[in-house]
Design an enzyme around this catalytic site. Sequence first.
Site, PDB file in Angstrom:
ATOM      1  NE  ARG A 106      -6.968   4.692   4.641  1.00  0.00           N
ATOM      2  CZ  ARG A 106      -6.029   5.105   5.500  1.00  0.00           C
ATOM      3  NH1 ARG A 106      -6.327   5.282   6.766  1.00  0.00           N
ATOM      4  NH2 ARG A 106      -4.799   5.356   5.098  1.00  0.00           N
ATOM      5  CE  LYS A 144      -1.719   1.776   3.959  1.00  0.00           C
ATOM      6  NZ  LYS A 144      -1.417   3.204   4.143  1.00  0.00           N
ATOM      7  CG  ASN A 145       2.265   2.706   3.534  1.00  0.00           C
ATOM      8  OD1 ASN A 145       1.121   3.070   3.249  1.00  0.00           O
ATOM      9  ND2 ASN A 145       2.640   2.409   4.761  1.00  0.00           N
ATOM     10  NE  ARG A 200       0.359  10.623   9.711  1.00  0.00           N
ATOM     11  CZ  ARG A 200      -0.239   9.563   9.124  1.00  0.00           C
ATOM     12  NH1 ARG A 200      -1.408   9.199   9.541  1.00  0.00           N
ATOM     13  NH2 ARG A 200       0.316   8.950   8.106  1.00  0.00           N
ATOM     14  CG  ASP A 210       2.697   1.522   9.572  1.00  0.00           C
ATOM     15  OD1 ASP A 210       3.050   1.785   8.409  1.00  0.00           O
ATOM     16  OD2 ASP A 210       2.408   2.404  10.406  1.00  0.00           O
ATOM     17  CB  CYS A 231      -3.975  11.142  11.055  1.00  0.00           C
ATOM     18  SG  CYS A 231      -3.801   9.435  10.569  1.00  0.00           S
TER      19      CYS A 231
HETATM   20  C1  EPZ Z   1       4.158   6.938   6.618  1.00  0.00           C
HETATM   21  O1  EPZ Z   1       3.435   8.013   7.194  1.00  0.00           O
HETATM   22  C2  EPZ Z   1       3.183   5.791   6.489  1.00  0.00           C
HETATM   23  N1  EPZ Z   1       2.103   6.187   5.590  1.00  0.00           N
HETATM   24  C3  EPZ Z   1       2.610   5.425   7.851  1.00  0.00           C
HETATM   25  O2  EPZ Z   1       1.825   4.262   7.665  1.00  0.00           O
HETATM   26  C4  EPZ Z   1       3.760   5.059   8.794  1.00  0.00           C
HETATM   27  O3  EPZ Z   1       3.237   4.881  10.097  1.00  0.00           O
HETATM   28  C5  EPZ Z   1       4.811   6.172   8.812  1.00  0.00           C
HETATM   29  O4  EPZ Z   1       5.227   6.507   7.483  1.00  0.00           O
HETATM   30  C6  EPZ Z   1       6.051   5.749   9.602  1.00  0.00           C
HETATM   31  O5  EPZ Z   1       6.601   4.601   8.981  1.00  0.00           O
HETATM   32  C7  EPZ Z   1       2.326   6.104   4.265  1.00  0.00           C
HETATM   33  O6  EPZ Z   1       3.396   5.700   3.821  1.00  0.00           O
HETATM   34  C8  EPZ Z   1       1.184   6.505   3.376  1.00  0.00           C
HETATM   35  P1  EPZ Z   1       6.421  10.036   8.794  1.00  0.00           P
HETATM   36  P2  EPZ Z   1       4.108   9.502   7.246  1.00  0.00           P
HETATM   37  O7  EPZ Z   1       6.499  11.314   8.053  1.00  0.00           O
HETATM   38  O8  EPZ Z   1       4.962   9.687   6.075  1.00  0.00           O
HETATM   39  C9  EPZ Z   1       7.032  13.226  12.252  1.00  0.00           C
HETATM   40  C10 EPZ Z   1      -0.081   2.927   7.689  1.00  0.00           C
HETATM   41  O9  EPZ Z   1      -0.604   2.362   8.651  1.00  0.00           O
HETATM   42  N2  EPZ Z   1       7.026  14.233  11.171  1.00  0.00           N
HETATM   43  O10 EPZ Z   1       7.479   8.997   8.578  1.00  0.00           O
HETATM   44  O11 EPZ Z   1       3.019  10.463   7.508  1.00  0.00           O
HETATM   45  C11 EPZ Z   1       5.659  12.583  12.443  1.00  0.00           C
HETATM   46  O12 EPZ Z   1       4.860  13.389  13.301  1.00  0.00           O
HETATM   47  C12 EPZ Z   1       0.398   4.343   7.831  1.00  0.00           C
HETATM   48  O13 EPZ Z   1       0.134   2.393   6.572  1.00  0.00           O
HETATM   49  C13 EPZ Z   1       7.319  15.560  11.473  1.00  0.00           C
HETATM   50  O14 EPZ Z   1       7.552  15.906  12.615  1.00  0.00           O
HETATM   51  O15 EPZ Z   1       5.001   9.353   8.550  1.00  0.00           O
HETATM   52  C14 EPZ Z   1       6.007  11.260  13.058  1.00  0.00           C
HETATM   53  O16 EPZ Z   1       6.199  11.422  14.459  1.00  0.00           O
HETATM   54  C15 EPZ Z   1      -0.010   4.946   9.167  1.00  0.00           C
HETATM   55  N3  EPZ Z   1       7.308  16.469  10.469  1.00  0.00           N
HETATM   56  C16 EPZ Z   1       7.353  10.908  12.413  1.00  0.00           C
HETATM   57  O17 EPZ Z   1       7.870  12.133  11.881  1.00  0.00           O
HETATM   58  C17 EPZ Z   1       7.058  16.129   9.158  1.00  0.00           C
HETATM   59  O18 EPZ Z   1       7.087  17.022   8.273  1.00  0.00           O
HETATM   60  C18 EPZ Z   1       7.269   9.898  11.285  1.00  0.00           C
HETATM   61  O19 EPZ Z   1       6.315  10.378  10.370  1.00  0.00           O
HETATM   62  C19 EPZ Z   1       6.769  14.774   8.871  1.00  0.00           C
HETATM   63  C20 EPZ Z   1       6.768  13.846   9.885  1.00  0.00           C
END
Ligand code: EPZ
Length: 425
Positions: free
Chosen positions: A397, A22-23, A122, A305, A117
Amino acid sequence: MEKLVITGGNRLHGTIKISGAKNAAVAIIPAVILSDGVCRLENIPDIEDVNIIDEILCKMGASVRHINENSLEIDPSGIEEPVATYDLVRHMRASCYLMGALLGKYLRADVALPGGCDFGVRPVDQHLKGFGILGAKHIVEDDMIKIKANKLTGNHIYLDVVSVGATVNVMLAAVKAEGRTTIENAAREPHIVDLANFLNSMGADVRGAGTDVIKINGVKTLRGTTYSIIPDQIEAGTYMAAVCSAGGDVVIQNVIPKHLESITAKLREMGVTIEEFDDSVRVVSSGRLKRCNVTTMPHPGFPTDMQPQIAALLSTADGTSIVNEAVWDNRFRYVDELRRMGADISVDGSLAIIRGIERLTGAPVKATDLRAGAAMIVAALGAKGTTQIEDIRHIQRGYENVVGKLSSVGADISLIKTNESMKQA
Ligand code: EPZ
C-alpha cells in the site's frame, strides 16, 4: 498469496532513491476534484493506495491517465455525482478526503464511513466540526456520511486535536468558500505544506501551511496545473532504519533533509553516523546501537509512522528503551510479531518497554499494518536466519518496489508466491 522472504546478515551498500510521498499523494489526488481544468501530477509513488484513489476517481467519472508509472493526468470534469460508496472507499482511510474535496466543489458529498483501521479507531469528528463551522450540515445514514451546504462561508476553526486528516479536509472545503478561513491548531506535516502548495498552484490562496495557523482566502475558480509532489519522509526514515538494522553505508537519495530532522536526531542519539546533503542523507552504521527513549508527536516531533520501525531497531540496542505512542491509541500490534523473533518487549498502555537483546532470530511473521510490515522488514534485515513476512499487501500500500530498492544495496530479500491450496493441504 505473496510473502517476503528475507535472510539477515548482509551489510547494505549503495544508493536508494526515495519515491513521492504517499500521504501527500492521497491528499493531492482527491484535491484535483476542486479543479476546473486538467491536472498533471508528477513524482507520484507507484503504490496500492494511489491505485485505489485513482480507481475511485475513475468510477466517479473523472478521467485518470497514467503518463508513466510516476506521472498522472487527471480531468475531473466527468464527475457527475459527488458520491463515493462503500465498495469504492472501504479499502482506504484516506478516501475520507473525498468529503472535503466534493463538498468544496459541489457543496455536497456522500462518502461511505472510512473503513476500520489496523490500529484503533479513526474518528472524523474534527473533520465534521470544521465542515459545520463553514456552513455545512451532515447526517449519517446507511453507513454513509451525507454532507451538504447552501454555501460555504469562511470562518475561524480551532481543531481540538492536531489532526492531519481534519486539517487536509478543512483546507479542501475552504479553498472555494466565500471569505477567509483560519484553521488554528493545524497539523504541520510536510504533506500539509505540499497540499497547500498544490492548491496555490491551481490559484488558491492558502498561507501559513507548516505552522499551526493556516489562513485561506476563498477563490471562485481553481485552474488545471502541473505539480510534482515531495519525497516521502517516512519511506526515507524506513530505509535509514533498515541500514541501521543491517549495518552498512547507504546514501538515501531524493529526500528533503529538513523533513527527516527528528528521525536523524534519534538515530544519531542511537550512535548512527548521518551526513546531510542538499537532497540526500548518507547513513553509516556498524556495531550495536545505543538504547534511547522515543515519544511520538505531530510534526516536527518524532513521527508516529516511524514508531514500529524504531522499536524494531531498539529490540537489539544495548540497554532498555521506552517508546511512548502518544498519537494513536493502539499502535503496538506488531509487538507480538517482534516477540516471535525473540524481542523482549512489554506493552503497558501507550508505553512499550524494550529490553535490547544481542540479535533477533528470523521467524514467520505477519504485517499487521503498513508500518508494522515495514518494521518486520527492518527487523529481518539484521536478524539471524530467514524471516518470512505474510500479509504484505499492507506493505505494498505504501512502499514502491521495496524488494528492488533493498536488493539493489545488497539485501537478501525476495517476493514469493505461495499456493494457498498447498498451504492448506
Ligand atoms: C494521517 O492519518 C496519516 N495518514 C497517518 O499515516 C498518520 O499516522 C497520522 O496522520 C498522524 O500523522 C494519511 O495521511 C493518509 P490524524 P489521520 O487525524 O489523518 C485523532 C501511515 O502509516 N483524531 O492526524 O487519520 C486520532 O484518533 C498512516 O501512512 C480525532 O480525535 O490521523 C489520532 O489519535 C497511518 N478526531 C490523532 O487525532 C478526528 O476527527 C491524529 O490523527 C481526527 C483525528
